[in-house]
Design an enzyme around this catalytic site. Structure first.
Site, PDB file in Angstrom:
ATOM      1  CE  LYS A  77      36.080 -13.078   5.964  1.00 57.75           C
ATOM      2  NZ  LYS A  77      36.842 -13.031   7.234  1.00 57.75           N
ATOM      3  NE  ARG A  99      39.491  -6.501  13.423  1.00 55.15           N
ATOM      4  CZ  ARG A  99      40.680  -6.613  12.825  1.00 55.15           C
ATOM      5  NH1 ARG A  99      41.773  -6.198  13.435  1.00 55.15           N
ATOM      6  NH2 ARG A  99      40.762  -7.141  11.626  1.00 55.15           N
ATOM      7  NE  ARG A 125      31.877  -6.334   6.887  1.00 50.02           N
ATOM      8  CZ  ARG A 125      33.089  -6.732   7.237  1.00 50.02           C
ATOM      9  NH1 ARG A 125      33.222  -7.467   8.329  1.00 50.02           N
ATOM     10  NH2 ARG A 125      34.149  -6.420   6.529  1.00 50.02           N
ATOM     11  NE  ARG A 151      43.103  -3.399   9.864  1.00 48.63           N
ATOM     12  CZ  ARG A 151      41.885  -3.888   9.651  1.00 48.63           C
ATOM     13  NH1 ARG A 151      41.616  -4.514   8.513  1.00 48.63           N
ATOM     14  NH2 ARG A 151      40.934  -3.772  10.561  1.00 48.63           N
ATOM     15  NE  ARG A 171      45.514  -8.800   9.641  1.00 50.78           N
ATOM     16  CZ  ARG A 171      44.256  -9.129   9.353  1.00 50.78           C
ATOM     17  NH1 ARG A 171      43.995 -10.275   8.734  1.00 50.78           N
ATOM     18  NH2 ARG A 171      43.254  -8.315   9.659  1.00 50.78           N
TER      19      ARG A 171
END
Length: 217
Positions: free
Chosen positions: A13, A172, A88, A161, A127
């Protein structure tokens, strides 16, 4: 043109939203960025959010909705925007419909990016970002052109992260399926939902998105 990019973490996204911003000048509106900007600017709703976060509590829907309403009312959103990570929940989707209708606006499209769970885990777990400018990279999908040096700003500092690991990603994803996936049916019923194969390479997804936008109104 007012758009929502819908999909689980790692579906692309943010990447596609940034590409839309570069190609069409549509502001990319991500919940985190809007929240930080409101707090930094000291807006009334930003101060509310700051107090809530200082107590270690989650920012409630009404505060998030108010931050989004403030943001889309700004002049740079007059010709449209791309929402990345909002809404969300079904409650937030209802709130968005109301705030758009209030200003005589509507959604032109909700684009769902579909990606298999194991691919999502692989994408997220690999990532990392430049510690200076925030440019995104990946262990296997997108390395800097010069090893250890950011393509964009030349920095040699990178960060990951702490929750970008397989176990945290699965948690998640469960949150996404529980709270956000009902939006798929919500927007399908409204006739606004369109599906793209997020498993394709980034440029191929972008081409599909451009073809889709040509038929939206």
């Amino acid at each position: 043109m007012n758009l929502i990019l819908l999909g689980p973490p790692g579906s692309g996204k943010g990447t596609q939203a940034r590409m839309l911003t570069e190609k069409h000048g549509l502001p990319q509106l991500s919940t985190g960025d809007m929240l930080r900007a409101a707090i930094s600017a000291g807006t009334p709703v930003g101060l509310r959010a700051k107090d809530i976060m200082a107590r270690g509590e989650l920012v409630s829907d009404d505060v998030v909705d108010a931050i989004v309403a403030d943001r889309i009312a700004k002049p740079d959103c007059a010709e449209g925007f791309v929402l990345d990570g909002y809404p969300r929940t079904l409650a937030q989707a209802d709130a968005l419909d109301r705030m758009l209708a209030k200003d005589g606006k509507r959604l032109n499209g909700v684009i769902e990016l579909r990606v298999d769970d194991e691919e999502l885990i692989r994408r997220i777990a690999g990532r990392y970002t430049c510690g200076k400018c925030g440019e995104g990279y990946h262990d296997t999908l997108k390395s800097p052109r010069v090893a250890g040096k950011c393509d964009k700003c030349g920095s040699t500092e990178f960060k990951r992260r702490p929750d970008d690991n397989a176990e945290a990603v699965r948690t998640r994803l469960m949150t996404y399926y529980r709270e956000t996936s009902p939006l798929i049916g919500f927007y399908h019923k409204s006739g606004n939902r369109h599906v793209l194969d997020g498993m394709l390479p980034i440029d191929a997804v972008s081409l599909g998105l451009e073809a889709l936008l040509a038929h939206l109104n």
